[in-house]
Design a protein around this motif. Structure first.
Motif, PDB file in Angstrom:
ATOM      1  N   TYR A 298       0.715  -1.121   0.051  1.00 60.48           N
ATOM      2  CA  TYR A 298      -0.063  -0.033   0.020  1.00 60.48           C
ATOM      3  C   TYR A 298       0.937   1.477   0.050  1.00 60.48           C
ATOM      4  CZ  TYR A 298      -3.826  -3.148   0.963  1.00 60.48           C
ATOM      5  OH  TYR A 298      -5.014  -4.219   0.883  1.00 60.48           O
ATOM      6  N   GLU A 299       2.187   1.121  -0.445  1.00 60.52           N
ATOM      7  CA  GLU A 299       2.967   2.257  -0.477  1.00 60.52           C
ATOM      8  C   GLU A 299       2.743   3.365  -1.850  1.00 60.52           C
ATOM      9  OE1 GLU A 299       6.846   1.427   0.129  1.00 60.52           O
ATOM     10  OE2 GLU A 299       6.743   0.966   2.398  1.00 60.52           O
ATOM     11  N   PRO A 300       2.879   4.550  -1.789  1.00 61.20           N
ATOM     12  CA  PRO A 300       2.828   5.198  -2.907  1.00 61.20           C
ATOM     13  C   PRO A 300       3.733   4.441  -4.013  1.00 61.20           C
ATOM     14  CG  PRO A 300       3.061   6.491  -1.023  1.00 61.20           C
ATOM     15  CD  PRO A 300       3.284   5.479  -0.466  1.00 61.20           C
ATOM     16  N   ILE A 301       3.391   4.580  -5.177  1.00 64.16           N
ATOM     17  CA  ILE A 301       4.338   4.319  -6.193  1.00 64.16           C
ATOM     18  C   ILE A 301       5.390   5.396  -6.770  1.00 64.16           C
ATOM     19  CG2 ILE A 301       4.578   3.349  -8.587  1.00 64.16           C
ATOM     20  CD1 ILE A 301       1.424   1.876  -8.247  1.00 64.16           C
ATOM     21  N   TYR A 302       6.408   5.053  -6.671  1.00 64.05           N
ATOM     22  CA  TYR A 302       7.445   6.047  -6.985  1.00 64.05           C
ATOM     23  C   TYR A 302       8.454   5.473  -7.890  1.00 64.05           C
ATOM     24  CZ  TYR A 302       6.240   9.600  -3.489  1.00 64.05           C
ATOM     25  OH  TYR A 302       5.714  10.478  -2.632  1.00 64.05           O
ATOM     26  N   SER A 303       8.716   5.976  -9.238  1.00 70.27           N
ATOM     27  CA  SER A 303       9.294   5.285 -10.209  1.00 70.27           C
ATOM     28  C   SER A 303      10.705   4.759  -9.803  1.00 70.27           C
ATOM     29  CB  SER A 303       9.349   5.976 -11.599  1.00 70.27           C
ATOM     30  OG  SER A 303      10.187   7.316 -11.364  1.00 70.27           O
ATOM     31  N   ASN A 304      11.530   5.717  -8.770  1.00 73.80           N
ATOM     32  CA  ASN A 304      12.675   5.394  -8.488  1.00 73.80           C
ATOM     33  C   ASN A 304      13.206   4.093  -7.508  1.00 73.80           C
ATOM     34  OD1 ASN A 304      11.824   6.668  -6.325  1.00 73.80           O
ATOM     35  ND2 ASN A 304      13.578   7.922  -5.645  1.00 73.80           N
ATOM     36  N   LYS A 305      11.877   3.612  -7.055  1.00 75.69           N
ATOM     37  CA  LYS A 305      11.812   2.426  -6.066  1.00 75.69           C
ATOM     38  C   LYS A 305      10.942   1.291  -6.285  1.00 75.69           C
ATOM     39  CE  LYS A 305       9.587   4.672  -2.141  1.00 75.69           C
ATOM     40  NZ  LYS A 305      10.050   5.010  -0.643  1.00 75.69           N
ATOM     41  N   ALA A 306       9.734   1.812  -6.688  1.00 70.80           N
ATOM     42  CA  ALA A 306       8.597   0.708  -6.885  1.00 70.80           C
ATOM     43  C   ALA A 306       9.021  -0.017  -8.007  1.00 70.80           C
ATOM     44  CB  ALA A 306       7.233   1.472  -7.151  1.00 70.80           C
ATOM     45  N   VAL A 307       8.457  -1.576  -7.873  1.00 72.21           N
ATOM     46  CA  VAL A 307       8.138  -2.339  -8.908  1.00 72.21           C
ATOM     47  C   VAL A 307       6.459  -2.381  -9.156  1.00 72.21           C
ATOM     48  CG1 VAL A 307       8.130  -4.726  -9.924  1.00 72.21           C
ATOM     49  CG2 VAL A 307       9.827  -3.917  -8.225  1.00 72.21           C
ATOM     50  N   VAL A 308       6.249  -1.887 -10.619  1.00 70.20           N
ATOM     51  CA  VAL A 308       4.906  -1.724 -10.833  1.00 70.20           C
ATOM     52  C   VAL A 308       4.096  -2.842 -11.416  1.00 70.20           C
ATOM     53  CG1 VAL A 308       3.041  -0.504 -12.240  1.00 70.20           C
ATOM     54  CG2 VAL A 308       5.059   0.811 -11.232  1.00 70.20           C
ATOM     55  N   LEU A 309       2.918  -3.063 -10.948  1.00 71.36           N
ATOM     56  CA  LEU A 309       2.245  -4.462 -11.420  1.00 71.36           C
ATOM     57  C   LEU A 309       0.678  -3.692 -11.891  1.00 71.36           C
ATOM     58  CD1 LEU A 309       1.008  -7.251 -11.748  1.00 71.36           C
ATOM     59  CD2 LEU A 309       0.422  -7.182  -9.273  1.00 71.36           C
ATOM     60  N   TYR A 310       0.553  -3.935 -13.317  1.00 78.09           N
ATOM     61  CA  TYR A 310      -0.703  -3.440 -13.601  1.00 78.09           C
ATOM     62  C   TYR A 310      -1.436  -4.497 -14.481  1.00 78.09           C
ATOM     63  CZ  TYR A 310       1.308  -2.658 -18.301  1.00 78.09           C
ATOM     64  OH  TYR A 310       1.817  -3.046 -19.719  1.00 78.09           O
ATOM     65  N   GLN A 311      -2.898  -4.101 -14.674  1.00 79.45           N
ATOM     66  CA  GLN A 311      -3.737  -5.095 -15.297  1.00 79.45           C
ATOM     67  C   GLN A 311      -4.173  -4.365 -16.599  1.00 79.45           C
ATOM     68  OE1 GLN A 311      -7.506  -6.126 -13.335  1.00 79.45           O
ATOM     69  NE2 GLN A 311      -7.624  -7.971 -14.644  1.00 79.45           N
TER      70      GLN A 311
END
Length: 256
Positions: free
Chosen positions: A143-156
């Motif tokens: 539930y953390e905010p998504i920041y491009s410098n550290k997040a691994v993004v999952l999308y549908q």
């Protein structure tokens, strides 16, 4: 047979930043007072449901083996098999997962599922239990905010397919298609189809050996034809331990 794979091979560069060479440590073994206050100890306790636990190590591998012998309860030790990644310093995280999966598929039969979790995470028991109890393939999110410098993004996307985005240089991310949902990956997965997993693992070795573990994971979920066989589970408490300050936050959570 239920199996857990935990990968802890990395060199812990951010965790050991500005630390003298003689004091550097494999971060999953770090503690301040109590030797059971480590990431690996807590993750192994959560994984006690499994028939076998595969730990893939590399950096300071002997320290890992010694810690398991000295501090992990005997009933858990009997379930643990350690695997050495001799490319921990020159290949990415995908090779550790590849070795763990290969060890399982080459040596065990009647495998019902493999739960894979990165070894630098702390996850609350309730959320982890939901992953354990699911009878489907599992993707997780935090539930953390998504920041491009550290997040691994999952999308549908619009076709109900699940995809990952990650920038290993910690720069910007670009999403080139429309999406239904977007999440911050919880970096914990469950695989239930061993035939598909073998295809994904072999494909990684033949074509993607320099890739992160997402090279195997993405291929596997691309091969799952029915999206209804995939469960998305949110992890209430989730910390990716990259620094010693992160460890202090985790330790405070354990104490509460």
């Amino acid at each position: 047979m239920k199996i857990v794979i935990i990968t802890v091979a990395g060199v812990s560069s951010r965790f050991n930043k500005d630390v003298p060479e003689e004091d550097k440590i494999l971060k999953c073994l770090y503690y301040e007072e109590n030797p059971t206050d480590t990431l690996i100890y807590h993750m192994l306790e959560k994984s006690s449901f499994a028939d076998k636990i595969i730990i893939v190590g590399g950096y300071k591998y002997d320290d890992l083996a010694e810690y398991i012998k000295d501090y992990i309860p005997k009933e858990l030790q009997d379930k643990i098999l350690t695997v050495y990644n001799d490319h921990f310093s020159d290949l990415s995280s995908g090779y550790s997962l590849y070795l763990g999966i290969k060890e399982v598929l080459d040596n065990f039969e009647d495998i019902d599922e493999i739960l894979f979790v990165e070894g630098d995470l702390d996850i609350d028991d309730e959320s982890f239990t939901k992953v354990i109890e699911s009878d489907k393939d599992v993707l997780t999110f935090n539930y953390e905010p998504i920041y491009s410098n550290k997040a691994v993004v999952l999308y549908q996307n619009g076709n109900d397919e699940y995809h990952y985005l990650f920038n290993s240089d910690h720069g910007l991310l670009s999403l080139e298609e429309s999406f239904k949902a977007i999440f911050n990956s919880g970096q914990t997965w469950k695989f239930r189809d061993m035939e598909l997993l073998k295809v994904a693992n072999d494909n990684f070795y033949e074509n993607l050996i320099d890739d992160t573990n997402l090279g195997i994971i993405q291929k596997y979920f691309d091969l799952v034809e029915d999206a209804s066989e995939i469960e998305i589970i949110g992890l209430k408490h989730w910390v990716n331990c990259n620094t010693r300050q992160d460890y202090k936050l985790i330790k405070n959570y354990w104490e509460r």
